[in-house]
Design an enzyme around this catalytic site. Structure first.
Site, PDB file in Angstrom:
ATOM      1  N   SER A  48       4.837   1.756   3.055  1.00 14.77           N
ATOM      2  CA  SER A  48       3.418   1.429   3.186  1.00 14.77           C
ATOM      3  C   SER A  48       2.683   1.695   1.873  1.00 14.77           C
ATOM      4  O   SER A  48       3.044   2.580   1.104  1.00 14.77           O
ATOM      5  CB  SER A  48       2.783   2.260   4.300  1.00 14.77           C
ATOM      6  OG  SER A  48       3.448   2.029   5.511  1.00 14.77           O
TER       7      SER A  48
HETATM    8  N1  SAH Z   1       6.330   4.865   7.094  1.00 20.96           N
HETATM    9  C1  SAH Z   1       7.295   3.960   6.536  1.00 20.96           C
HETATM   10  C2  SAH Z   1       7.001   2.546   6.978  1.00 20.96           C
HETATM   11  C3  SAH Z   1       8.204   1.716   6.974  1.00 20.96           C
HETATM   12  S1  SAH Z   1       7.948   0.099   7.606  1.00 20.96           S
HETATM   13  C4  SAH Z   1       7.322   4.028   5.032  1.00 20.96           C
HETATM   14  O1  SAH Z   1       6.274   4.217   4.419  1.00 20.96           O
HETATM   15  O2  SAH Z   1       8.393   3.859   4.473  1.00 20.96           O
HETATM   16  C5  SAH Z   1       8.050   0.365   9.352  1.00 20.96           C
HETATM   17  C6  SAH Z   1       9.304   0.991   9.859  1.00 20.96           C
HETATM   18  O3  SAH Z   1       9.254   0.966  11.277  1.00 20.96           O
HETATM   19  C7  SAH Z   1      10.588   0.257   9.473  1.00 20.96           C
HETATM   20  O4  SAH Z   1      11.459   1.158   8.844  1.00 20.96           O
HETATM   21  C8  SAH Z   1      11.138  -0.232  10.808  1.00 20.96           C
HETATM   22  O5  SAH Z   1      12.540  -0.256  10.870  1.00 20.96           O
HETATM   23  C9  SAH Z   1      10.557   0.786  11.766  1.00 20.96           C
HETATM   24  N2  SAH Z   1      10.498   0.353  13.169  1.00 20.96           N
HETATM   25  C10 SAH Z   1      10.146  -0.861  13.660  1.00 20.96           C
HETATM   26  N3  SAH Z   1      10.233  -0.873  15.006  1.00 20.96           N
HETATM   27  C11 SAH Z   1      10.641   0.383  15.382  1.00 20.96           C
HETATM   28  C12 SAH Z   1      10.933   0.997  16.624  1.00 20.96           C
HETATM   29  N4  SAH Z   1      10.838   0.347  17.791  1.00 20.96           N
HETATM   30  N5  SAH Z   1      11.328   2.294  16.626  1.00 20.96           N
HETATM   31  C13 SAH Z   1      11.441   2.981  15.465  1.00 20.96           C
HETATM   32  N6  SAH Z   1      11.201   2.458  14.247  1.00 20.96           N
HETATM   33  C14 SAH Z   1      10.799   1.160  14.198  1.00 20.96           C
END
Ligand code: SAH
Length: 211
Positions: A60
């Protein structure tokens, strides 16, 4: 380009964008975001932008990390926070430097393993990670969390997850209505859940199952 000076500049920009919480600013001045992205992208780690972390996912944008963290702190210091979507673990690291107990769930195993290693290297021992589907909430259904943060956009509220929000708990999430996404704050009050639409955002989608 990964120096303290570069991080200080990022923090100055965050302040100009309306991040006022001193604790959030102080932690973002300290947490090395460049360690959470691929080495080839490290020189861009302190730009205020989302970056790819592989597997079609992104880390993010710093402003969004700061803003969501600030929202979680508006009603005082909670004890526990649950994050859905560990990704590279940067938001998790920011949370772990502020909240006493941090829980985080990721559905992509490779990202989960990588985040686990990075957080251990930073000696953040107040974090518990799980490789599971976050729409089902924390694997132990009796757990309750003072704050819940979702870092992937949902089209409907995951019921199991919302049921793990404590009384007077606050949840911050990107909500996708099919047209665009809105950062949304949900508060559990004595009369049930209250939802407030905040600013427009862009997140990757919350997906079911494991990968
Ligand atoms: N906070 C993270 C955001 C990553 S993007 C950062 O700054 O790196 C969002 C993340 O949510 C991805 O890694 C994706 O795999 C995860 N995600 C999507 N659906 C999900 C679910 N149902 N359960 C757990 N993680 C999920």
């Amino acid at each position: 380009m990964t120096s303290q000076r570069t991080r200080d500049r990022l923090v100055k920009r965050l302040q100009q964008q309306g991040i006022y919480n001193e604790r959030v600013l102080e932690v973002m001045r300290r947490v090395p975001r460049h360690l959470f992205v691929d080495e080839a992208l490290a020189h861009r780690a302190y730009e205020d932008t989302a970056l790819p972390i592989g597997y079609g996912q992104t880390i993010s944008q710093p402003y969004i990390v700061a803003q969501m963290t600030q929202l979680l702190l508006e009603e005082g210091m909670p004890n526990s926070v649950l994050e859905i979507g560990t990704g590279c673990g940067y938001q998790t690291a920011v949370l772990a430097n502020i909240f006493p107990q941090v829980y985080s769930i990721e559905r992509i195993e490779a990202l989960y393993l990588q985040a686990k290693q990075r957080l251990a290297e930073l000696e953040l021992y107040n974090v518990q990670l799980r490789y599971t589907d976050g729409t089902e909430g924390w694997p132990n259904p009796s757990y309750r969390f003072d704050r819940i943060i979702m870092t992937a956009a949902c089209t409907e509220l995951p019921t199991a997850l919302v049921s793990q929000l404590s009384d007077r708990g606050i949840m911050v999430l990107p909500f996708d209505n099919g047209v665009d996404q809105t950062m949304t704050r949900i508060t559990r009050g004595s009369d049930g859940l209250v939802s407030e639409a905040l600013e427009k955002v862009v997140f990757v989608p919350l997906l079911p199952g494991l990968n």
